[in-house]
Motif scaffolding. Structure first.
Motif, PDB file in Angstrom:
ATOM      1  N   PRO A  98     -25.468 -16.733   2.033  1.00 53.54           N
ATOM      2  CA  PRO A  98     -24.223 -16.366   2.996  1.00 53.54           C
ATOM      3  C   PRO A  98     -25.134 -15.376   3.960  1.00 53.54           C
ATOM      4  O   PRO A  98     -25.981 -14.577   3.497  1.00 53.54           O
ATOM      5  N   VAL A  99     -24.434 -15.181   5.285  1.00 52.90           N
ATOM      6  CA  VAL A  99     -24.864 -14.406   6.291  1.00 52.90           C
ATOM      7  C   VAL A  99     -25.073 -12.939   5.675  1.00 52.90           C
ATOM      8  O   VAL A  99     -26.165 -12.007   5.904  1.00 52.90           O
ATOM      9  N   SER A 100     -24.280 -12.389   4.711  1.00 55.72           N
ATOM     10  CA  SER A 100     -24.283 -11.069   4.325  1.00 55.72           C
ATOM     11  C   SER A 100     -24.924 -10.796   2.912  1.00 55.72           C
ATOM     12  O   SER A 100     -24.837  -9.912   2.154  1.00 55.72           O
ATOM     13  N   ASP A 101     -25.583 -11.813   2.573  1.00 61.57           N
ATOM     14  CA  ASP A 101     -26.220 -11.897   1.136  1.00 61.57           C
ATOM     15  C   ASP A 101     -26.883 -10.670   0.785  1.00 61.57           C
ATOM     16  O   ASP A 101     -26.655 -10.084  -0.301  1.00 61.57           O
ATOM     17  N   ASN A 102     -27.906 -10.497   1.564  1.00 63.38           N
ATOM     18  CA  ASN A 102     -28.711  -9.100   1.273  1.00 63.38           C
ATOM     19  C   ASN A 102     -29.083  -8.577   2.651  1.00 63.38           C
ATOM     20  O   ASN A 102     -29.286  -9.080   3.606  1.00 63.38           O
ATOM     21  N   TYR A 103     -29.868  -7.577   2.641  1.00 62.69           N
ATOM     22  CA  TYR A 103     -30.394  -6.716   3.893  1.00 62.69           C
ATOM     23  C   TYR A 103     -31.183  -7.397   4.595  1.00 62.69           C
ATOM     24  O   TYR A 103     -30.966  -7.654   5.729  1.00 62.69           O
ATOM     25  N   TYR A 104     -32.227  -7.994   4.055  1.00 63.06           N
ATOM     26  CA  TYR A 104     -33.382  -8.807   4.719  1.00 63.06           C
ATOM     27  C   TYR A 104     -32.676 -10.212   5.233  1.00 63.06           C
ATOM     28  O   TYR A 104     -33.121 -10.819   6.291  1.00 63.06           O
ATOM     29  N   ALA A 105     -31.896 -10.807   4.305  1.00 66.90           N
ATOM     30  CA  ALA A 105     -31.504 -12.198   4.711  1.00 66.90           C
ATOM     31  C   ALA A 105     -30.482 -12.011   5.941  1.00 66.90           C
ATOM     32  O   ALA A 105     -30.296 -12.995   6.836  1.00 66.90           O
ATOM     33  N   THR A 106     -29.748 -10.836   5.979  1.00 67.88           N
ATOM     34  CA  THR A 106     -28.665 -10.733   6.915  1.00 67.88           C
ATOM     35  C   THR A 106     -29.482 -10.512   8.518  1.00 67.88           C
ATOM     36  O   THR A 106     -29.164 -10.998   9.225  1.00 67.88           O
ATOM     37  N   LEU A 107     -30.729  -9.601   8.263  1.00 64.44           N
ATOM     38  CA  LEU A 107     -31.513  -9.436   9.417  1.00 64.44           C
ATOM     39  C   LEU A 107     -31.966 -10.606   9.587  1.00 64.44           C
ATOM     40  O   LEU A 107     -32.023 -11.103  11.158  1.00 64.44           O
ATOM     41  N   ASN A 108     -32.588 -11.692   8.774  1.00 67.80           N
ATOM     42  CA  ASN A 108     -33.038 -12.958   9.238  1.00 67.80           C
ATOM     43  C   ASN A 108     -32.054 -13.825  10.058  1.00 67.80           C
ATOM     44  O   ASN A 108     -32.243 -14.178  10.977  1.00 67.80           O
ATOM     45  N   SER A 109     -30.692 -13.760   9.554  1.00 66.99           N
ATOM     46  CA  SER A 109     -29.789 -14.508  10.007  1.00 66.99           C
ATOM     47  C   SER A 109     -29.448 -14.211  11.362  1.00 66.99           C
ATOM     48  O   SER A 109     -29.005 -14.851  12.383  1.00 66.99           O
ATOM     49  N   GLU A 162     -22.815 -11.980  14.860  1.00 73.38           N
ATOM     50  CA  GLU A 162     -22.035 -11.516  13.516  1.00 73.38           C
ATOM     51  C   GLU A 162     -22.938 -11.125  12.479  1.00 73.38           C
ATOM     52  O   GLU A 162     -22.423  -9.992  11.830  1.00 73.38           O
ATOM     53  N   ALA A 163     -24.138 -11.620  12.400  1.00 71.84           N
ATOM     54  CA  ALA A 163     -24.915 -11.326  11.264  1.00 71.84           C
ATOM     55  C   ALA A 163     -25.420 -10.132  11.646  1.00 71.84           C
ATOM     56  O   ALA A 163     -25.711  -9.062  10.792  1.00 71.84           O
ATOM     57  N   PHE A 164     -25.737  -9.783  12.997  1.00 79.10           N
ATOM     58  CA  PHE A 164     -26.451  -8.267  13.294  1.00 79.10           C
ATOM     59  C   PHE A 164     -25.466  -7.428  13.086  1.00 79.10           C
ATOM     60  O   PHE A 164     -25.835  -6.237  12.525  1.00 79.10           O
ATOM     61  N   ALA A 165     -24.083  -7.679  13.465  1.00 78.28           N
ATOM     62  CA  ALA A 165     -23.065  -6.506  13.181  1.00 78.28           C
ATOM     63  C   ALA A 165     -23.071  -6.035  11.682  1.00 78.28           C
ATOM     64  O   ALA A 165     -22.851  -5.162  11.469  1.00 78.28           O
ATOM     65  N   ARG A 166     -23.251  -7.200  10.969  1.00 77.61           N
ATOM     66  CA  ARG A 166     -23.228  -6.877   9.356  1.00 77.61           C
ATOM     67  C   ARG A 166     -24.351  -6.048   9.150  1.00 77.61           C
ATOM     68  O   ARG A 166     -24.326  -5.157   8.239  1.00 77.61           O
ATOM     69  N   TRP A 167     -25.588  -6.550   9.531  1.00 77.30           N
ATOM     70  CA  TRP A 167     -26.649  -5.697   9.230  1.00 77.30           C
ATOM     71  C   TRP A 167     -26.571  -4.450   9.351  1.00 77.30           C
ATOM     72  O   TRP A 167     -27.268  -3.619   8.824  1.00 77.30           O
ATOM     73  N   GLU A 168     -26.204  -3.984  10.455  1.00 78.86           N
ATOM     74  CA  GLU A 168     -26.059  -2.527  10.943  1.00 78.86           C
ATOM     75  C   GLU A 168     -25.363  -1.662  10.118  1.00 78.86           C
ATOM     76  O   GLU A 168     -25.664  -0.596   9.793  1.00 78.86           O
ATOM     77  N   LYS A 169     -24.472  -2.349   9.257  1.00 74.28           N
ATOM     78  CA  LYS A 169     -23.763  -1.714   8.203  1.00 74.28           C
ATOM     79  C   LYS A 169     -24.333  -1.606   6.955  1.00 74.28           C
ATOM     80  O   LYS A 169     -23.946  -1.124   5.916  1.00 74.28           O
ATOM     81  N   LEU A 170     -25.582  -2.362   6.649  1.00 72.30           N
ATOM     82  CA  LEU A 170     -26.074  -2.527   5.269  1.00 72.30           C
ATOM     83  C   LEU A 170     -27.158  -1.665   5.242  1.00 72.30           C
ATOM     84  O   LEU A 170     -27.627  -0.907   6.207  1.00 72.30           O
ATOM     85  N   GLU A 171     -27.392  -1.205   3.879  1.00 71.42           N
ATOM     86  CA  GLU A 171     -28.579  -0.362   3.824  1.00 71.42           C
ATOM     87  C   GLU A 171     -29.655  -0.924   2.927  1.00 71.42           C
ATOM     88  O   GLU A 171     -29.363  -1.763   2.157  1.00 71.42           O
ATOM     89  N   GLU A 172     -30.845  -0.863   3.408  1.00 69.25           N
ATOM     90  CA  GLU A 172     -32.160  -1.296   2.494  1.00 69.25           C
ATOM     91  C   GLU A 172     -31.922  -1.169   1.085  1.00 69.25           C
ATOM     92  O   GLU A 172     -31.775   0.213   0.866  1.00 69.25           O
ATOM     93  N   PRO A 173     -32.151  -2.017   0.289  1.00 65.85           N
ATOM     94  CA  PRO A 173     -32.237  -1.897  -1.085  1.00 65.85           C
ATOM     95  C   PRO A 173     -33.556  -1.205  -1.529  1.00 65.85           C
ATOM     96  O   PRO A 173     -34.463  -1.339  -0.900  1.00 65.85           O
TER      97      PRO A 173
END
Lengths: 429, 507, 252
Positions: free
Chosen positions: B200-211, B69-80
């Motif tokens: 949270p899993v979707s907190d930020n780009y790097y945290a989401t990748l880490n999750s 689930e985290a990975f799916a979210r990460w794919e939608k995020l942009e690097e800050p």
């Protein structure tokens, strides 16, 4: 050149620009195309997250009731000055003094911009353009494209009287865009005063060029109209050994954002900017935003930012200030102070005091405090028999004193203090 | 699904290369590499890799799902991009996301079974993996108990935990200290309850990748009314090339408990940059206290700005209980790029957060670091002391937020941010955000930027110190308040690090 | 020991000449005093000899035991045995006095190729020296000169001198800001260090310090030069008649 501005429906646009002579038309066209590239501010912009731009960019302003000050003389009325009056953004020659003064050349912008050649060409929109870095001010670009009037002043000597701009507000729907250009030539001195309600919505740009060894003193009073929505911009360029000082007093106003961008380009120059704001959200909303960027690009210059806000009844204060020291601006002395006094629990203050420094031989610092009135000081005054409301006001004035001290002229400083005191007294009932 | 069969074993690096790299290492003491046979997951990241990491750790289904689930979210995020950092774009598909020593395939039952090469690595780093006392150093020895102090260590090598010391003794006190992979298996109820509850899993780009891809890390649980009998620590070592380290740390301090936790990190010197994206979550219940100290000494890149670790870390403590307390102390001397804001959520009434930081950047290093103090509860207190030192061509930014919410009545914050510049090619920046929404709270913020005082330099040199010694002494003085907040053995190491990090910064 | 030959110095950043041909020789084991009115260049001389930035030597040289001083870095001069007791000792927040002393002592030992002193030996050494100067343990723990009284700062300078065991000590207005008792204590500290291998250059405005630290030779400095030299009686002459008479005598 194509200058189609992509604006959304319901937003201001720079399409229908005022007719102008060659130099001004060029500057306006340039501004319109810069605006098209930049776009209007949105809440996602870093420097607009705490102030909503919506009411400043809507196609038409919200109407603002004309403020009735019940016959009280306006601020600065006792000071001998050269008066220039604008009524809802239109210069009123009958109400103004003659456009002449010792060591001064003054013209309306609308007159100057009709000419094919004019000295203002080198400054109009030019300082504004330079001021778009480090942070963009789209509403100033919009102003350069669309301003209908203003004054262009060239100072060659040391006029004894200040130039005083008085803005009258008579039309509850007026949407005013004024643009002033001030050139203080080498060794010359000018004091500029501004006051008055201006309009329902007011967008102002003042470009100030302070040449070598020149002095520019600016004191502005914003208030007491409650419904005002104003965005003002100062773009100053300060050359060697010159002095730039600007102070703004603000009372009331639904939305006021004062931006100031100062570029210090010559060695040993001094730039001070200060503000004192009193906001009471009881009669209408109060939102006050000071956004200040000072760039040091020369050696051994001094800059000061002193901003004080007193807030209550849901009043909101914002301070965004930056000192940027460029790599070779050694021996910079920069100081920034932003303080707020929250008189009750509904008031709020947001601040971002930044330092960005690329030279090592500098002394730069900032201090920011936010809190309630000092209970101990209050108790001390009460124990000496001063009733709480009066004691509170005394402490409020004491809190604002640092900012007011930035005004060099003692009479004007006394006038400002008196006005702030009167505002407090009225509210005490 | 990518199976275990696809794992490729990579031969150890040539001895010659290792020697060459060592000779380049210069001032960075930990730039050597352990020659050891590793196994890697295929390069890049995708749902198969996420499943593979989960499978490697023998995880239950719920954990795998959580990661996906985290990975799916990460794919939608942009690097800050808001930080004042400037580095080449990171190719997230050109990294190994899992690397472990072959000898760790069968998890050793005790430290005695661990590959001697790994044990030697930690010995060389000065990390005790034997259950022994840490002997007192010289300075301040009088303050140490005569028998020395115990520090339990969890040693993480690339993607896996090699071992954890003093587990038995800690268990007697009811303390759980193990790798997070072990905790997921052994204490799923605690992990399920707390993992992702602070960050949270979707907190930020790097945290989401880490999750999605975290491979190991440490887990700490301190039961109610327990004072952890010794200091706990995790030592992170990145060894493998082109490999990112994604560790996850979860610390739970139950009611009335106390723990002091230390974290150290190093990596070999290499020409190419390496990625490190960690998440640390701390939960602090009523009357509990956690001290978290970091000495971050990842390889900073060489004098030309080549190589180094890109360090993107999300650390957050949630002071849930009334009167709970957290103290972050960090000494950031390493990494080519640092993006790190250890934060405190002050939710409980009268809870307290403290942040003490020294960030030193030299050569081409860049750091954008600071903290967030979010005051939600009444009578909460926070204190920020940040000392930034910038030398060479480095850029050093303090970025912080202090937020007083309407319900955080009678709260206090004091912030002091000082920057020191050494040389005229570097930069020091301060970007504080202050938001105050009630009037019974008080926020004070002060910041200064200056260079090393010339009078002080001359005074030191007249007494015989050379420029570098004088600068190191003065900088240590400048950073004193933060050094004092560190546990003693860390403080001494940090003092030396300050001097080493600034080598070549003057003259 | 110290030999100064026709030394001319100007400020680096402006065209202001301060020393205009100073000649001075202080032999080993001797105490020389330099007196002179404000602005005569006394402090500049001490700064130039110790290597502070901001001055430009336009002519002349200075040697310590034959070694050219002016080419050296400040720390090299210190290692060569030159010590300056500052008129205004510098405050260094955050750096413990003890740490400062140990760093300095070991830096000099290292520069001279000697072994660094162990922590235990150092502690013994410093405690003994501190006791002589009535410097308590608390003062050793506090940051260098921070919050020290005028007297404490000057005692701290002498403690450093005692620890570093220099050959050539320059005392720049060490008496300024001291009361009688403090001056006595500081002078005793200095006198205890007098030794046939060690020389002193005592810079002072007033004669009173020289009651405690007896000089072998007294020089009068004015307008950037040494204008008169003599025995201790010269200091008394200044004390009784002021500088005006001497200066007038020279102008004549």
């Amino acid at each position: 050149m194509s200058t189609a501005v992509k604006t959304q429906a319901g937003q201001i646009s720079a399409d229908a620009r005022p007719a102008s002579g060659a130099w001004a038309a060029e500057a306006r066209t340039d501004a319109a195309s810069r605006l098209a590239a930049m776009g209007l501010p949105t809440r996602r912009d870093e420097y607009w997250k705490w102030t909503r731009p919506d009411s400043l960019i809507s196609a038409a302003p919200a109407t603002a009731e004309v403020f009735d000050n019940q016959g009280e003389p306006l601020v600065f009325h006792e000071i001998d000055r050269l008066k220039l009056v604008f009524v809802d953004g239109v210069f009123d020659a009958d109400a103004s003094d003659d456009l002449e003064g010792e060591g001064l050349e003054i013209e309306r912008l609308s007159t100057a911009s009709e000419k094919d050649i004019h000295w203002a060409k080198d400054l109009y929109g030019v300082l504004e353009t330079a001021g778009q870095t480090p942070v963009q001010s789209p509403l100033a670009v919009y102003n350069s494209a669309m301003a209908t009037d203003g004054v262009v002043v060239r100072v060659t000597g040391k006029p004894t009287r200040p130039v005083s701009l008085i803005y009258r507000h008579e039309d509850s729907a007026s949407d005013v865009i004024l643009h002033h250009v001030i050139k203080v030539e080498e060794g010359a001195t000018l004091t500029l005063l501004e006051n008055g309600a201006a309009a329902a919505r007011f967008n102002q740009v003042t470009e100030v060029d302070v040449a070598k060894g020149a002095e520019f003193h600016h004191v502005r009073a914003q208030g007491r109209d409650h419904d005002r929505q104003a965005i003002t911009h100062i773009f100053a360029r300060v050359d060697a050994e010159a002095t730039f000082k600007s102070f703004t007093m603000t009372v009331n106003g639904k939305l006021t954002r004062n931006e100031c961008v100062i570029d210090i380009i010559g060695d040993d120059a001094v730039a001070h900017i200060a503000g004192a704001a009193l906001g009471d959200g009881a009669e209408n909303e109060f939102h006050h935003d000071d956004t200040v960027f000072i760039t040091h690009d020369a050696v051994a210059c001094e800059s000061r930012q002193v901003f004080k806000k007193v807030l209550k009844n849901g009043a909101k204060g914002v301070f965004q200030g930056k000192i940027l020291v460029k790599p070779d601006a050694q021996k910079t002395d920069g100081y920034q102070k932003s303080q707020s006094l929250l008189l009750d629990d509904d008031a709020s203050f947001q601040a971002k005091p930044e330092l960005e420094i690329y030279a090592d031989d500098v002394i730069c610092s900032h201090g920011s405090t936010t809190g309630a009135i000092d209970e101990e000081a209050l108790f001390y005054l009460r124990s000496r028999g001063v009733p709480t409301p009066i004691a509170t006001d005394l402490l409020v004035l004491a809190f604002l004193a640092d900012a007011i001290e930035e005004i060099e002229d003692e009479d004007i400083a006394a006038e400002v203090t008196g006005r702030l005191d009167a505002w407090l007294t009225r509210r005490r009932g | 699904m990518a199976g275990v069969d696809e794992l490729i074993a990579k031969e150890g690096v040539e001895e010659e290369t290792v020697e060459a790299v060592k000779s380049l290492a210069g001032a960075y003491k930990y730039g050597w590499e352990t020659e050891i046979e590793m196994e890697y997951a295929p390069k890049g990241v995708n749902p198969d890799i996420v499943r593979l990491i989960s499978e490697k750790n023998d995880e239950p289904e719920w954990m795998t799902e959580w990661r996906l689930e985290a990975f799916a979210r990460w794919e939608k995020l942009e690097e800050p991009s808001w930080a004042l950092l400037n580095y080449p774009e990171i190719d997230f598909q050109d990294q190994y996301y899992y690397a472990r020593p072959k000898s760790m395939e069968e998890k050793p039952k005790s430290l005695d079974e661990v590959d001697p090469k790994l044990l030697a690595t930690y010995e060389k780093l000065g990390i005790p993996l034997k259950e022994q006392m840490i002997l007192a150093g010289v300075e301040g020895a009088e303050d140490m108990p005569a028998e020395g102090r115990k520090v339990a260590v969890d040693a993480v090598f690339d993607s896996v935990s090699v071992g954890t010391t003093f587990q038995a003794e800690l268990k007697k006190a009811g303390v759980i200290f193990c790798s997070i992979s072990e905790a997921i298996k052994e204490h799923p109820e605690l992990v399920k309850k707390y993992l992702g509850s602070v960050v949270p899993v979707s907190d930020n780009y790097y945290a989401t990748l880490n999750s999605a891809v975290f491979s190991d890390g440490s887990f700490v649980y301190i039961p109610p009314n327990t004072r952890c009998p010794m200091e706990l620590s995790t030592y992170f070592r990145i060894n493998a090339e082109n490999t990112g380290q994604f560790e996850r740390t979860l610390i739970i301090a139950d009611k009335g408990s106390y723990v002091s936790y230390l974290e150290g990190c190093t990596a070999p010197q290499r020409d190419t940059a390496q990625l490190h994206a960690a998440v640390v979550e701390i939960i602090i219940e009523e009357d509990a206290e956690v001290k978290y100290s970091t000495v971050q000494n990842w390889f900073p890149g060489d004098e030309e700005g080549k190589g180094g670790i890109y360090n993107f870390v999300t650390k957050r403590a949630d002071c849930r209980g009334d009167r709970s307390k957290v103290m972050w102390t960090q000494v950031e001397t390493g990494s080519a790029v640092t993006w790190k804001y250890p934060s405190c959520i002050l939710r409980g009434a009268e809870s307290q957060g403290e942040f003490y930081s020294i960030a030193i950047t030299n050569n081409y290093q860049q750091a954008d670091t600071g903290t967030k103090m979010v005051h939600l509860g009444r009578d909460t207190k926070s204190r920020i002391v940040s000392k930034g030192i910038s030398a060479g061509k480095a850029q050093n930014t303090y970025r912080g937020l202090v937020s007083m919410h309407p319900k955080a009545k009678n709260s206090r914050n004091y912030t002091q941010c000082d920057s020191l510049l050494i040389g005229d090619k570097c930069g020091a920046h301060t970007v504080p955000y202050i938001e105050v929404k009630n009037n019974s709270s008080r926020v004070e913020h002060e910041a200064t930027t200056s260079k090393v005082d010339e009078e002080q330099m001359f005074y030191c040199r007249q007494r015989g110190m050379d420029e570098e010694e004088a600068v190191a002494l003065i900088v240590n003085g400048f950073a004193k308040e933060v050094l004092q907040a560190l546990p003693m053995e860390f403080a001494m190491e940090a003092q030396q690090l300050v001097a080493i990090s600034l080598e070549g910064s003057v003259g | 020991m110290l030999k100064i030959n026709n030394l001319h110095v100007k400020l680096e950043e402006e065209d202001k000449r301060i020393l205009k041909g100073v000649d001075l020789e202080v032999p080993a084991g001797k105490v020389h005093a330099i007196m002179g009115p404000n602005g005569s260049g006394k402090s500049t001389l001490s700064y130039v000899l110790s290597g502070r930035d901001g001055y430009e030597v336009t002519e002349g040289d200075a040697t310590l035991d034959g070694e050219e001083l002016l080419d050296m870095e400040p720390e090299e001069r210190a290692a060569a045995g030159l010590f300056l007791a500052f008129q205004y000792p510098v405050e260094i927040p955050g750096v413990g006095n003890m740490t400062f002393l140990r760093t300095a002592v070991n830096a000099q030992r290292k520069a001279r190729g000697e072994e660094e002193m162990s922590a235990a030996d150092f502690l013994k050494f410093v405690r003994a020296k501190a006791k002589d100067l009535k410097i308590d343990a608390d003062m050793l723990k506090r940051p260098v000169n921070v919050g020290f009284s005028g007297g404490e700062k000057k005692r701290n300078e002498i403690l450093q001198m005692a620890m570093l065991e220099p050959k050539m000590c320059i005392l720049d207005e060490t008496d300024s800001g001291l009361d009688v008792d403090a001056m006595k204590l500081v002078s005793e500290g200095v006198n205890a260090l007098r030794d046939e291998g060690r020389s002193f250059l005592v810079i002072t405005h007033y004669q009173r310090l020289l009651d405690h630290i007896k000089p072998d030779v007294v020089h009068i400095m004015a307008a950037g030069r040494i204008v008169k030299s003599g025995g201790p009686e010269l200091a008394l002459e200044v004390e009784n008649n002021g500088y005006a008479d001497i200066l007038a005598e020279i102008d004549a």
